[in-house]
Write an enzyme that holds these catalytic residues in place. Structure first.
Site, short mmCIF file in Angstrom:
data_model
loop_
_atom_site.label_atom_id
_atom_site.label_comp_id
_atom_site.label_asym_id
_atom_site.label_seq_id
_atom_site.Cartn_x
_atom_site.Cartn_y
_atom_site.Cartn_z
N HIS A 120 0.87 -1.19 0.00
CA HIS A 120 0.00 0.00 0.00
C HIS A 120 0.90 1.23 0.00
CE1 HIS A 120 -3.57 -2.03 2.19
NE2 HIS A 120 -2.59 -2.91 2.24
N TYR A 155 -5.83 -7.28 -1.61
CA TYR A 155 -6.04 -6.15 -2.53
C TYR A 155 -5.46 -6.45 -3.91
CZ TYR A 155 -1.31 -5.06 -0.67
OH TYR A 155 0.00 -5.12 -0.26
P1 FAD Z 1 14.12 -2.12 2.81
O1 FAD Z 1 13.02 -1.86 1.84
O2 FAD Z 1 14.20 -3.43 3.50
O3 FAD Z 1 15.47 -1.90 1.99
C1 FAD Z 1 16.74 -2.15 2.53
C2 FAD Z 1 17.70 -2.30 1.35
O4 FAD Z 1 19.04 -2.32 1.84
C3 FAD Z 1 17.48 -3.60 0.58
O5 FAD Z 1 17.42 -3.32 -0.79
C4 FAD Z 1 18.70 -4.43 0.97
O6 FAD Z 1 19.09 -5.34 -0.06
C5 FAD Z 1 19.75 -3.35 1.21
N1 FAD Z 1 20.84 -3.76 2.11
C6 FAD Z 1 20.73 -4.43 3.28
N2 FAD Z 1 21.94 -4.61 3.84
C7 FAD Z 1 22.84 -4.04 3.00
C8 FAD Z 1 24.26 -3.90 3.02
N3 FAD Z 1 25.02 -4.41 4.03
N4 FAD Z 1 24.87 -3.24 2.00
C9 FAD Z 1 24.13 -2.71 0.96
N5 FAD Z 1 22.78 -2.84 0.88
C10 FAD Z 1 22.14 -3.47 1.90
N6 FAD Z 1 5.11 -1.14 4.28
C11 FAD Z 1 4.21 -0.27 3.73
O7 FAD Z 1 4.42 0.96 3.77
N7 FAD Z 1 3.06 -0.75 3.14
C12 FAD Z 1 2.77 -2.10 3.09
O8 FAD Z 1 1.75 -2.51 2.53
C13 FAD Z 1 3.71 -3.04 3.67
N8 FAD Z 1 3.50 -4.40 3.66
C14 FAD Z 1 4.43 -5.26 4.22
C15 FAD Z 1 4.19 -6.65 4.25
C16 FAD Z 1 5.13 -7.53 4.83
C17 FAD Z 1 4.83 -9.01 4.91
C18 FAD Z 1 6.34 -7.01 5.35
C19 FAD Z 1 7.38 -7.95 5.96
C20 FAD Z 1 6.58 -5.64 5.33
C21 FAD Z 1 5.63 -4.75 4.78
N9 FAD Z 1 5.81 -3.36 4.78
C22 FAD Z 1 4.90 -2.50 4.25
C23 FAD Z 1 7.01 -2.80 5.42
C24 FAD Z 1 8.03 -2.42 4.40
O9 FAD Z 1 8.35 -3.51 3.57
C25 FAD Z 1 9.31 -1.93 5.09
O10 FAD Z 1 8.99 -1.12 6.17
C26 FAD Z 1 10.13 -1.16 4.07
O11 FAD Z 1 10.56 -2.01 3.03
C27 FAD Z 1 11.30 -0.47 4.74
O12 FAD Z 1 12.03 0.24 3.76
P2 FAD Z 1 13.58 0.44 3.95
O13 FAD Z 1 14.03 1.19 2.74
O14 FAD Z 1 13.86 0.97 5.29
O15 FAD Z 1 14.19 -1.03 3.94
#
Ligand code: FAD
Length: 378
Positions: free
Chosen positions: A48, A211
């Protein structure tokens, strides 16, 4: 503002990191994004994106593209998982922009394409950071290294940057898993049932959120929350099965049974979280998104909080310039901590929109309309 010389490195091109990179580049900063994955891959899941995020997408000119590939539900329905009775019918319009449900991989492709060409580097897994007080040496597992003036840790729940700031500590397993499956809408045509655009089916201790993930409504998606005592696997997710789903939702509504019967592939993901961190930055390193405040995903706002963080951090760096990063990081935490912690706690409790309520505090929020609170005023 930037004098054009200082370098910003972002670790992680996930949902928060990619948007942070684009926002900062639009603001004139010199930014590179380093991602561990060898290449972009289309993870099979939906997400979403609420009006609070679409307002940020508008700033980087991708809102129309995202809307063009999304389903745009008019309501969030909450229903009793067994009887089908409605417990809430929450309008998703009227919050200043569009509510989208979309394929996560398609969304991420749009986000990554918005970065300046040549600034997203794949196959760069962060191994070590050395903040020597003058700049930061960033070493990758492939043996290469770069230097930057500041480093943004957008590297998710197992963040290496968080570990550098606060030491090694595994996230807490919540006791719940999420099953995820995409279903071709063709498979649902044989049922004399209505498959609503955005509906959460609630049981006493489990749920299923359902959805569409495309504008054409040709792909339907479910994600669950189901109790599971321990996560005994090393991998980020494992395969589940139709049988496991049937056992988990035995006795639930015929629509849920139809979805399970139509499932070809389903995966199972552990849901982790962390307690609020004692600090969000130290020296030249700062965290955003799941690296900083991971949560159970039950409000569908985890990525939204990462993207709001990206927008606020950009605003703060625009205010001070990279040279005064300490002030920027302090302002950023001051202006993000309360909201991120509130969303984290409501999401972990899994109560959001179970009953009729006004979600304007989440969806109506416009990060650009907020006046910046100073550290001392907080
Ligand atoms: P991430 O999207 O996890 O990105 C982290 C990135 O860093 C990744 O690409 C990874 O490969 C990279 N990385 C990690 N370690 C290293 C390293 N050492 N060196 C270089 N790169 C690295 N959120 C919503 O807003 N809406 C939703 O509908 C929703 N549904 C979800 C459903 C499920 C089942 C889950 C588990 C989560 C859901 N979320 C949702 C939460 C959402 O997925 C996360 O909160 C979001 O992805 C966080 O974004 P981020 O950029 O902090 O981390």
């Amino acid at each position: 503002m930037s004098n054009g010389k200082e370098k910003i490195a972002i670790i992680g091109a996930g949902l928060g990191g990619a948007v942070a990179g684009t926002l900062l580049q639009h603001a004139g900063f010199d930014v590179n994004v380093y991602e561990q994955a060898p290449a972009f891959s289309r993870l099979g899941a939906g997400i979403h994106m609420g009006p609070n995020v679409l307002k940020i997408f508008e700033r980087i000119g991708v809102d129309k593209k995202v809307i063009g590939i999304s389903s745009t539900p008019s309501h969030w329905f909450s229903r009793d998982g067994i009887t089908g009775e409605y417990t809430a019918r929450v309008p998703l319009e009227g919050y200043g922009h569009t509510y989208c449900t979309v394929h996560r991989g398609d969304l991420q492709a749009i986000q990554c394409d918005a970065l300046q060409p040549g600034t997203l580097h794949f196959g760069k897994k962060l191994a070590r950071l050395d903040d020597n007080g003058t700049d930061v040496l960033i070493e990758f597992e492939d043996g290469t290294s770069v230097r930057a003036d500041i480093v943004i840790g957008a590297d998710g729940i197992n963040s290496r940057v968080r570990e550098t700031l606060l030491g090694e500590e595994k996230p807490n397993y919540s006791g719940w898993v999420g099953h995820r499956a995409l279903i071709s809408s063709d498979k649902l045509k044989k049922y004399d049932l209505t498959f609503e655009d955005c509906v959460k089916w609630w049981g006493p201790d489990r749920h299923m959120m359902v959805y569409y993930t495309t504008a054409r409504r040709d792909e339907y998606y479910y994600v669950t929350g189901v109790p599971h005592p321990a996560w005994e696997f090393d991998s980020a997710f494992v395969d589940s099965s139709r049988d496991e789903m049937a056992a988990s939702f035995e006795g639930y509504h015929p629509i849920i049974q139809a979805l399970i019967e139509s499932t070809d592939e389903v995966t199972k993901w552990p849901l982790f979280n962390r307690n609020p961190l004692p600090l969000w930055s130290k020296g030249r390193l700062v965290l955003l998104g799941d690296a900083c405040h991971p949560m159970k995903p039950h409000m569908a706002q985890g990525a939204a909080m990462a993207i709001e963080d990206a927008a606020m951090l950009t605003r703060c760096l625009q205010e001070t310039g990279v040279i005064d990063f300490r002030t920027a990081f302090g302002l950023y935490e001051t202006n993000r901590r309360d909201r991120a912690t509130r969303v984290q706690s409501v999401s972990n409790a899994n109560t959001f929109l179970l009953e009729q309520e006004d979600p304007a505090w989440v969806y109506g929020y416009d990060i650009y309309a907020e006046s910046l609170k100073s550290e001392t005023a907080a």
